[in-house]
Design an enzyme around this catalytic site. Structure first.
Site, PDB file in Angstrom:
ATOM      1  N   HIS A  88      81.370  61.371  45.450  1.00  0.00           N
ATOM      2  CA  HIS A  88      81.092  59.994  44.990  1.00  0.00           C
ATOM      3  C   HIS A  88      80.366  59.235  46.096  1.00  0.00           C
ATOM      4  O   HIS A  88      80.615  59.449  47.286  1.00  0.00           O
ATOM      5  CB  HIS A  88      82.368  59.264  44.551  1.00  0.00           C
ATOM      6  CG  HIS A  88      83.389  59.046  45.636  1.00  0.00           C
ATOM      7  ND1 HIS A  88      83.375  57.951  46.476  1.00  0.00           N
ATOM      8  CD2 HIS A  88      84.466  59.774  46.013  1.00  0.00           C
ATOM      9  CE1 HIS A  88      84.399  58.012  47.313  1.00  0.00           C
ATOM     10  NE2 HIS A  88      85.080  59.112  47.055  1.00  0.00           N
ATOM     11  N   ASP A  90      80.126  55.713  46.042  1.00  0.00           N
ATOM     12  CA  ASP A  90      80.687  54.386  46.270  1.00  0.00           C
ATOM     13  C   ASP A  90      81.726  54.451  47.382  1.00  0.00           C
ATOM     14  O   ASP A  90      82.296  55.504  47.665  1.00  0.00           O
ATOM     15  CB  ASP A  90      81.289  53.814  44.987  1.00  0.00           C
ATOM     16  CG  ASP A  90      82.507  54.600  44.500  1.00  0.00           C
ATOM     17  OD1 ASP A  90      82.397  55.837  44.398  1.00  0.00           O
ATOM     18  OD2 ASP A  90      83.553  53.987  44.224  1.00  0.00           O
ATOM     19  N   ASP A 121      84.460  59.312  53.661  1.00  0.00           N
ATOM     20  CA  ASP A 121      84.825  59.150  52.252  1.00  0.00           C
ATOM     21  C   ASP A 121      83.797  58.298  51.517  1.00  0.00           C
ATOM     22  O   ASP A 121      83.913  57.088  51.484  1.00  0.00           O
ATOM     23  CB  ASP A 121      86.210  58.509  52.178  1.00  0.00           C
ATOM     24  CG  ASP A 121      86.736  58.341  50.779  1.00  0.00           C
ATOM     25  OD1 ASP A 121      86.250  59.032  49.871  1.00  0.00           O
ATOM     26  OD2 ASP A 121      87.639  57.496  50.605  1.00  0.00           O
ATOM     27  N   GLU A 152      84.426  55.745  41.874  1.00  0.00           N
ATOM     28  CA  GLU A 152      85.688  56.423  42.155  1.00  0.00           C
ATOM     29  C   GLU A 152      86.666  55.501  42.873  1.00  0.00           C
ATOM     30  O   GLU A 152      87.859  55.476  42.560  1.00  0.00           O
ATOM     31  CB  GLU A 152      85.421  57.670  42.999  1.00  0.00           C
ATOM     32  CG  GLU A 152      86.625  58.612  43.118  1.00  0.00           C
ATOM     33  CD  GLU A 152      87.597  58.243  44.229  1.00  0.00           C
ATOM     34  OE1 GLU A 152      88.747  58.711  44.188  1.00  0.00           O
ATOM     35  OE2 GLU A 152      87.209  57.488  45.148  1.00  0.00           O
ATOM     36  N   GLU A 153      86.172  54.739  43.833  1.00  0.00           N
ATOM     37  CA  GLU A 153      87.063  53.887  44.623  1.00  0.00           C
ATOM     38  C   GLU A 153      87.630  52.723  43.812  1.00  0.00           C
ATOM     39  O   GLU A 153      88.677  52.178  44.159  1.00  0.00           O
ATOM     40  CB  GLU A 153      86.333  53.347  45.854  1.00  0.00           C
ATOM     41  CG  GLU A 153      85.834  54.417  46.821  1.00  0.00           C
ATOM     42  CD  GLU A 153      86.940  55.164  47.542  1.00  0.00           C
ATOM     43  OE1 GLU A 153      88.130  54.995  47.175  1.00  0.00           O
ATOM     44  OE2 GLU A 153      86.629  55.934  48.458  1.00  0.00           O
ATOM     45  N   HIS A 418      89.569  54.402  53.945  1.00  0.00           N
ATOM     46  CA  HIS A 418      90.061  53.171  53.297  1.00  0.00           C
ATOM     47  C   HIS A 418      90.512  52.117  54.302  1.00  0.00           C
ATOM     48  O   HIS A 418      90.885  51.022  53.899  1.00  0.00           O
ATOM     49  CB  HIS A 418      91.218  53.454  52.326  1.00  0.00           C
ATOM     50  CG  HIS A 418      90.837  54.268  51.132  1.00  0.00           C
ATOM     51  ND1 HIS A 418      91.570  54.259  49.964  1.00  0.00           N
ATOM     52  CD2 HIS A 418      89.801  55.110  50.900  1.00  0.00           C
ATOM     53  CE1 HIS A 418      91.007  55.063  49.083  1.00  0.00           C
ATOM     54  NE2 HIS A 418      89.926  55.593  49.635  1.00  0.00           N
TER      55      HIS A 418
END
Length: 448
Positions: A88, A90, A121, A152-153, A418
């Protein structure tokens, strides 16, 4: 020149390529960042893979409004196995810019690691895909499909819904979900389980309005005190999650997570104990885990001498494989209501729910990946669990029940995904790229 030497040469310009990608602020939340940034990231991905033989690469609008990059590259013959590459583009918002030691959207090298939001990520994983394919050149021995999503996030389920309505477009013999990582730098691993999750908001109400604690305290029911008593019932004195009806004795049979390594990875303060009476691996990957995400109540600053009539908490319950998410939700609701003191009024609203996932092991793809990672890293491939949820894996499993699904990536604990100061070890990108290239060769030979 062998694959390792090719990838070593390719790593020289790879940092600048990742820097260009990280500079695109592709946070899939239009309230915080302009949607044009995600559009730029999607086009960046499309252009890179189109230049590597995915001649039909295109943007596919998914039901949540995000664009996925979808494409295919035919192999040497139609009977060759088909491998779907997933990642992904995003990223999470940077959160508090002041907590970053380096600019979040400017790839910066510090002590050998590359810092920046999305560096691990999941843009680092996309770079590994590109490096692997460049190293193989025209000698890719399988049919390839590609899907790189853009939400996705956010967890809004765009690609999940897209897969369900485009069965044949993404159908493959093996699906490589490159959005996890190793237990430590340089120690190869495939993730074989994912915990599901249940998010709820529990609200306690006791009175029509606030009351002066001097006049009514002692007899008037305090909603916040009632909520605290309920939350305290969710763990025992050792920190085990004790939701009635959920098994908190399951054990993990894969690779262990040494307690001293976990303490360092998690930044646990001196003298503070780890939770639970199982091993770290048991607590992370085999047992349910409850977390209080937030509480609505008067803040300390500005609070008055009043009895609170209403209080709420947002809870996250992680559900390991072997438990059904719906059953875990029911157990949590029933536990909270049974633990409520003094007849307080309790409502429990469901915010989100996701099932756990367990990958099949022992197939041709798993065998090929184990051999490939062991060669690339110089160490045997371990099997890990992940505490996070990837609902798409269950969609893939349900839609393509005969496909092998393998989860791997560059996102080891020091990556701090994150969180502020996300980073990637460039050695992980290099080793993953070599693993992917070797896997495609070995898998084609096993299936040939």
């Amino acid at each position: 020149m062998d694959l390792r030497a090719r990838i070593t040469d390719l790593m020289r310009p790879a940092r600048e390529e990742l820097a260009e990608f990280v500079a695109i602020r592709s946070v899939a939340d239009a309230r915080q960042f302009p949607p044009e940034e995600c559009a730029r990231a999607a086009q960046w991905v499309l252009d890179k893979f189109a230049g590597l033989g995915f001649s039909d690469a295109h943007l596919a609008r998914t039901p949540d409004g995000s664009d996925a990059v979808v494409g295919s590259r035919p192999g040497p013959n139609p009977d060759a196995p088909t491998v779907l590459l997933y990642a992904h583009y995003d990223v999470q918002p940077p959160l508090d810019d002041s907590a970053w030691r380096t600019p979040p959207f400017e790839l910066t090298e510090v002590d050998g690691r590359w810092y920046g939001r999305g560096a691990a990520d999941c843009k680092g994983n996309i770079l590994a895909h590109l490096l692997a394919l460049r190293a193989l050149g025209n000698d890719v021995p399988v049919n390839l499909k590609l899907v790189v999503e853009g939400s996705e996030e956010q967890g809004t389920g765009g690609l999940e819904a897209f897969v369900a309505s485009h069965h044949d477009l993404l159908r493959a013999d093996t699906i490589l979900v490159c959005d996890t990582g190793n237990a430590a730098v340089g120690h190869p691993a495939a993730t074989v389980t994912l915990r599901g999750m249940v998010n709820v908001v529990v609200t306690v109400e006791t009175m029509a309005s606030e009351l002066h604690s001097g006049m009514f305290g002692g007899a008037a029911p305090d909603a916040l005190a009632g909520l605290i008593a309920m939350l305290a019932s969710l763990r025992d004195q050792h920190g085990n999650t004790t939701v009635t009806g959920l098994d908190n004795t399951q054990t993990w049979t894969g690779a262990p997570y040494p307690p001293e390594q976990f303490r360092a990875d998690a930044g646990v303060l001196e003298g503070v104990s780890l939770l639970g009476d199982g091993s770290v691996s048991d607590m992370l990957w085999a047992r349910p885990a409850i977390t209080v995400l937030g509480i609505d109540c008067p803040p300390v600053t500005g609070s008055t001498a009043s009895i609170v009539p209403r209080a709420s908490a947002r809870l996250n319950l992680r559900v390991p494989p072997g438990m059904a998410a719906d059953d875990a939700h029911s157990a949590l609701v029933n536990h909270l209501k049974a633990a409520a003191p003094w007849g307080v009024h309790v409502t429990v609203d469901l915010e989100a729910i996701g099932s756990p996932f367990q990958a099949a092991v022992g197939g041709a793809a798993f065998e090929a990946m184990s051999a490939a990672m062991s060669e690339a890293y110089g160490k045997p491939m371990a099997t890990l669990g992940q505490g996070g949820s990837i609902p798409l894996c269950n969609v893939f499993s349900d839609t393509y029940p005969d496909a092998e699904i393998i989860l791997l990536g560059v996102e080891e604990p020091l990556a701090l995904i994150h969180a502020p100061n996300e980073s990637v070890d460039p050695g992980e990108i290099k080793a993953l790229a070599e693993s992917l290239a070797l896997f495609l060769q070995r898998y084609a030979a096993l299936r040939g």
